[in-house]
Design a protein around this motif. Structure first.
Motif, PDB file in Angstrom:
ATOM      1  N   TYR A  25       0.827  -1.201   0.000  1.00 52.68           N
ATOM      2  CA  TYR A  25       0.000   0.000   0.000  1.00 52.68           C
ATOM      3  C   TYR A  25       0.866   1.259   0.000  1.00 52.68           C
ATOM      4  O   TYR A  25       0.605   2.219  -0.737  1.00 52.68           O
ATOM      5  N   GLN A  29       1.102   4.148  -2.967  1.00 53.78           N
ATOM      6  CA  GLN A  29       0.878   5.569  -2.757  1.00 53.78           C
ATOM      7  C   GLN A  29       2.042   6.406  -3.285  1.00 53.78           C
ATOM      8  O   GLN A  29       1.841   7.466  -3.880  1.00 53.78           O
ATOM      9  N   ARG A  32       1.895   6.450  -7.069  1.00 52.19           N
ATOM     10  CA  ARG A  32       0.832   7.360  -7.513  1.00 52.19           C
ATOM     11  C   ARG A  32       1.307   8.808  -7.465  1.00 52.19           C
ATOM     12  O   ARG A  32       1.019   9.609  -8.362  1.00 52.19           O
ATOM     13  N   HIS A  58      -6.541   7.341   3.887  1.00 56.40           N
ATOM     14  CA  HIS A  58      -5.760   6.185   4.316  1.00 56.40           C
ATOM     15  C   HIS A  58      -6.481   5.360   5.396  1.00 56.40           C
ATOM     16  O   HIS A  58      -6.020   4.271   5.738  1.00 56.40           O
TER      17      HIS A  58
END
Length: 326
Positions: A25, A29, A32, A58
């Motif tokens: 995760y 992020q 991204r 989040h």
């Protein structure tokens, strides 16, 4: 909750998967963000891209990771020491019904207070306990063989009758014989159920005079130890009790010493009760000891419940914050 172990600790290997999800995760992020920074016309991107929700975006991911952690602990089978009702045990309640039990130093009388307390004890025992009743004075009588039906024991307690002399040893032997007979019937593959004698008396043995005689209380206590049947003795009464026998006032002091020795010789416990309230407290304590035991029991339910709630919360916050499921 105090955990004492895990029945399936290999499930903790899933923690590596949880850690991988958390790392994945974070990396997603960062990727991204890098893709965003490559956009040449940031002013146009700001107009066409949805506005960032900041840190709340989040929350669903964090809740999912927490849920996975909790569910992993639940799958590992945490155990904890818990008080659970015994599902098999035999208890013989042995009650002194000698004439000294008619003394009124304990109100309304020793025998009446003993009947009330014994009734509460019988009714309060957990359902898995087989309870029997023996009364003794000059001789002993098995009034109720071990049974889970409490009403028969309560009825027999209500109908106790006083008689002369005190043959404590006979009461113990009668209880042991009843336990042996019952254990032979219900033994099964696991062997006979554990047994205990609860002996309540207010005076010293008078038949026979010698406590170490073949049918004496101390000899019977030693036999109970051989059979692994501890005797919990209750010395009931005071040092100023009297009864009227043949027109004479006869002192009937309570005898703590012999009952304490009976408990010691049988690997049991000794209790004193000088009033009806104390006697009820003793029986209540014995009921807890006899009726329950500490066992390693499954403690995974709270972890699974919390893990499921965290997962539901993750789905809810994801729909609220991002208008989509995670």
């Amino acid at each position: 909750m105090s955990l004492s172990g895990f029945s399936a600790p290999w499930w903790f290997l899933l923690l590596f998967v949880v850690a991988a999800v958390a790392v994945g995760y974070v990396l997603a992020q960062r990727a991204r963000r890098r893709r965003t920074m490559r956009f040449t016309n940031l002013e146009l991107l700001d107009r066409i891209a949805p506005r960032s929700q900041g840190w709340p975006r989040h929350v669903p991911a964090a809740l999912i990771i927490v849920s996975l952690l909790l569910l992993t602990v639940g799958l590992a089978g945490p155990t904890a020491e818990q008080k659970v009702p015994r599902n098999r045990a035999t208890v013989m309640l042995v009650v002194d019904v000698s004439l000294s039990m008619d003394a009124t130093d304990v109100k309304p009388s020793r025998i009446k207070a003993a009947q009330d307390a014994a009734t509460q004890f019988a009714q309060g025992l957990t359902p898995g306990i087989n309870l029997g009743l023996v009364s003794f004075a000059g001789t002993a009588t098995v009034l109720v063989a071990p049974t889970t039906q409490r009403q028969s024991v309560v009825s027999a307690i209500d109908n106790l009758k006083l008689a002369q002399s005190t043959a404590t040893g006979e009461g113990i032997y009668a209880a042991l014989q009843s336990i042996q007979g019952f254990s032979a019937v219900v033994g099964g593959a696991d062997g006979p159920p554990p047994a205990r004698i609860v002996l309540m008396s207010d005076g010293k043995q008078t038949v026979p005079d010698d406590l170490y005689a073949p049918r004496g209380a101390f000899t019977a206590a030693q036999e109970a130890r051989k059979q692994q049947v501890p005797i919990s003795t209750i010395s009931f009464g005071t040092s100023h009790g009297t009864v009227e026998i043949d027109g004479r006032e006869v002192p009937v002091d309570v005898d703590d010493g012999s009952l304490q020795e009976v408990a010691r010789l049988s690997d049991g416990q000794f209790y004193q009760a000088g009033s009806a309230e104390q006697l009820k407290e003793v029986y209540a304590d014995l009921g807890e000891q006899i009726g329950y035991e500490m066992k390693e029991a499954d403690a995974s339910r709270p972890w699974v419940l919390l893990g499921t709630l965290a997962l539901v919360a993750a789905a809810g916050t994801s729909l609220f914050v991002g208008q989509r499921l995670p």
